[in-house]
Write an enzyme that holds these catalytic residues in place. Structure first.
Site, PDB file in Angstrom:
ATOM      1  CD  GLU A 137      -2.898   0.688   2.469  1.00  0.00           C
ATOM      2  OE1 GLU A 137      -3.381  -0.450   2.563  1.00  0.00           O
ATOM      3  OE2 GLU A 137      -3.091   1.595   3.303  1.00  0.00           O
ATOM      4  CG  ASP A 138       1.438   2.998   3.162  1.00  0.00           C
ATOM      5  OD1 ASP A 138       0.557   3.458   2.423  1.00  0.00           O
ATOM      6  OD2 ASP A 138       1.277   2.780   4.369  1.00  0.00           O
ATOM      7  CG  ASP A 187      -3.799  -2.071  10.164  1.00  0.00           C
ATOM      8  OD1 ASP A 187      -2.784  -1.414  10.435  1.00  0.00           O
ATOM      9  OD2 ASP A 187      -4.619  -1.734   9.270  1.00  0.00           O
TER      10      ASP A 187
END
Ligand code: MN
Length: 712
Positions: A122-123, A183
């Site tokens: 994602e990052d 998370d």
């Protein structure tokens, strides 16, 4: 890039909000952060930063291979390097903390590997292909499952669509949701750095979606902490008051719970039962709930006693001793071992009272049950490893009573149902609102099926909900139900522990009734019925069949709607006979306008009438018309014998009556019940028909479907 990842190049990575952080910074995290700053350790040596993770993991899995964790850490650390969290800590502290949460709950190695990598795709520049190449398909699947969909591609639908994707992925591998929950827990713990509006928004989604999911997957430890974190953000004043209560109580000189615990230990020691007795303080939300329920909080209300034993049988041994030697509060006794909850939870619950009136709640479970109660699906280990075959003793009657909700903990019944209806949800908005609605329902009741299986349903669910829960869209063919052995309307609201037998019509062209929507609470039922109705718009003529198929017997007269006339105060309105009470001339009837200019006709004594009147619904005047044709549901009770069905249907045909549908229930104690939905050319002929059916040898009673009494 996820919301909390901030590049240090952008201005102000360390916001003043950091100073407003709620709660104490976690010592572990600080240490992890420092270790992360020092960079990865030498090749092949376990980096210091994951020492905690490794230690927690080995405590649950002494033989675990730590190499995947080392490699995952090295990749995650190097790819997140330079990124900071809003709090100013290196980004890697986040995946490390998430992984530590999972390791402490006993997650297996693949989950932890994926958890370390969960934000890389994602990052960072890391791709899913790279994850697959280095860690295998299972890890790739888990990382993909928790990777958000981009706002760029999905706009406002990104969040609902991300959850939909995650739930679908969870359907194939429940470990996806384990990672998501951990998370979210870490993000909630560190939410104080966000703007208040953002905190509130995230807390709401956590409350509506993540907490119910944690509950359903049995991950109590995550659920309770999430609840307290949400409570602090959404109800700051009540949170502060509760905190005050807890602090006040802890400063009190006497501790009734400790005294009762000592008493319990004495009782069990004397009985020769090996048990560990602990005091479990309630979390803030639980204290708040109890204080609202009881008004005043007494010392014993702030926690519960937990008795841990080694063997299942010892649970009942402990219970027996407590109920013999102390004063039990019998109404508080619940057996979640024999009658399990919809999640994996197992325990005995009871309460004992002291002479001063203080009551202590007591939970009794084995160490294994405790592990599952805390960690739920996370405690299952690798859910795809071959399950151990239960021993002959374990495979007793109780175990054989196949429990659908628990049969496959990796794909619980509620999740299958959720995945079924989400497929039918036409757009992200409907999905998102239905998901929150679905999860908001307390999964409190368990109903039993005659075959020994169970269904988990929300409190307030009706027989219609049970039908769709059990049969999906095939429930369109449901024509009736027995609740605890007695015939009941499909609208009957079920209670915990009821036995429900659903009577299914045999006709594949079966149709649900529009007014089922009034009694359907679960998304699976509502969406299935709504979809069917949308695909089959009501014809202009009065035509709604009751809860039965509309196909006439081949040799009978054509099926025509029964004979309620035209509505007196609304000429031209479409009339439907309610499926719940099948009115027949000359029953006293009343009508209620529903959507689309349709008026539903009920017998005046039907329970639905009372409910609708109570709800302030206006009645419409209706009366029977001239046509004598009518539809009716009859039950024939008989002693089982060969050719009974043939003889009964012949008797009906000889009376010139069409059979719309027929169901024969399996015989019980030599008796059988046939249910016929029939179309009579003339309502006045009903008594003669019933007489003819009663004359068939073996038949001892013929009765008409009765409406329920109007009591709520
Ligand atoms: Mn994350």
């Amino acid at each position: 890039m996820s919301a909390e990842a901030t590049n240090p190049a952008t201005p102000g990575p360390i916001t003043p909000a950091a100073q407003r952080r709620r709660g104490r910074p976690r010592i572990d995290l600080r240490r992890l952060g420092r270790a992360a700053l020092l960079g990865p350790a030498a090749r092949d040596r376990l980096p210091d930063a994951i020492a905690h993770v490794a230690e927690a993991h080995r405590a649950h899995h002494p033989d675990a291979d730590l190499d995947p964790l080392r490699r995952a850490y090295v990749l995650a650390e190097s790819s997140h390097r330079g990124q900071m969290r809003k709090s100013g800590e290196p980004y890697i502290t986040h995946p490390l903390a998430v992984t530590l949460i999972l390791a402490e709950l006993g997650a297996e190695t693949t989950t932890l590997t994926a958890s370390l990598l969960h934000d890389t795709v994602e990052d960072t520049e890391v791709t899913l292909d790279q994850v697959r190449a280095e860690f295998g398909e299972e890890v790739r699947y888990l990382v993909d499952g928790v990777t958000k969909l981009e706002k760029v591609d999905y706009g406002a639908a990104a969040e609902p669509e991300t959850f939909r994707k995650m739930l679908v992925a969870t359907g194939s591998d429940v470990r996806v949701m384990s990672i998501k929950l951990a998370d979210r827990l870490h993000n909630m713990r560190t939410l104080g750095v966000m703007r208040p509006e953002k905190q509130e928004r995230i807390a709401k989604v956590t409350k509506d979606v993540l907490i119910p999911l944690a509950e359903r997957l049995g991950v109590q430890a995550l659920k309770t902490e999430l609840e307290d974190l949400v409570f602090a953000i959404l109800r700051p004043e009540e949170y502060a008051r509760t905190r005050e209560l807890v602090l006040e109580n802890s400063s009190r000189a006497d501790d009734p719970l400790a005294e009762i615990a000592e008493e319990v230990r004495g009782v069990l020691r004397e009985a020769g039962l090996q048990a560990e007795v602990q005091i479990r303080p309630r979390h803030f939300v639980s204290v708040h709930r109890v204080s609202r329920k009881r008004g005043e909080m007494r010392g014993a209300d702030f926690g519960r006693l937990l008795v841990l034993v080694n063997e299942d049988a010892d649970c009942y041994g402990v219970l027996g001793e407590l109920h013999t030697c102390l004063t039990p509060v019998v109404s508080e006794f619940k057996d979640f071992i024999a009658v399990p909850k919809f999640n994996l939870y197992q325990s005995l619950h009871t309460a004992v009272a002291r002479s001063d009136g203080q009551v202590a709640e007591v939970l009794i479970r084995t160490h294994q049950m405790h592990k599952v109660a805390e960690a739920g699906v996370i405690a299952l280990g690798n859910p795809y490893a071959a399950p151990e075959a239960p021993s002959a003793e374990e495979q007793g009657d109780g175990a054989r009573a196949a429990d659908e909700e628990r049969a496959d903990p990796t794909r619980p019944g509620w999740l299958s149902r959720l995945l079924d209806w989400q497929e039918a949800a036409p757009d992200p908005d409907t999905f998102w609102s239905t998901l929150r609605e679905d999860l908001a329902q307390d999964r409190e009741i368990t109903v039993f099926r005659p075959d020994g299986g169970t269904l988990g349903l929300p409190a307030g669910a009706s027989c219609i909900d049970a039908a769709y829960a059990q049969y999906g869209e095939d429930a369109h063919a449901c024509i009736g139900a027995r609740v605890n052995g007695r015939l009941a309307r499909l609208s009957t609201v079920l209670s915990d522990g009821d036995t429900v037998q659903l009577l299914m019509g045999q006709d594949p062209a079966s149709e649900p009734s529009r007014e089922w929507l009034e009694h359907a609470h679960t998304p699976v039922a509502r969406i299935a019925i709504t979809r069917w109705l949308a695909a089959h718009p009501a014809p202009a003529a009065p035509s709604e069949a009751p809860a039965a198929t509309r196909r006439p017997a081949a040799d009978g007269p054509a099926a025509r709607p029964a004979a309620a006339d035209v509505v007196v105060d609304r000429p031209g309105a479409t009339v439907r006979l309610a499926g719940c009470c099948t009115p027949v001339p000359p029953d006293a009837i009343t009508g209620f306008p529903v959507r689309g200019g349709v008026v539903t006709v009920h017998r005046v004594e039907c329970a639905a009438v009372g409910r609708m009147k109570e709800a302030g619904r206006a009645e419409a005047g209706v009366r029977w018309g001239d046509t004598g044709e009518c539809r009716v549901t009859l039950y024939a009770e008989s002693f089982g014998r060969p050719h009974l069905l043939a003889d009964l249907t012949e008797a009906i045909a000889l009376e010139g009556v069409a059979i719309v549908s027929a169901t024969v229930e399996p015989p019980s104690q030599q008796r059988v019940r046939h249910t016929y939905t029939l179309e009579l050319p003339d309502a006045a002929h009903l008594p003669a028909l019933m007489r003819a059916m009663r004359d068939v040898p073996g038949v001892f009673d013929v009765s008409r479907a009765q409406p329920q009494s109007a009591t709520p």
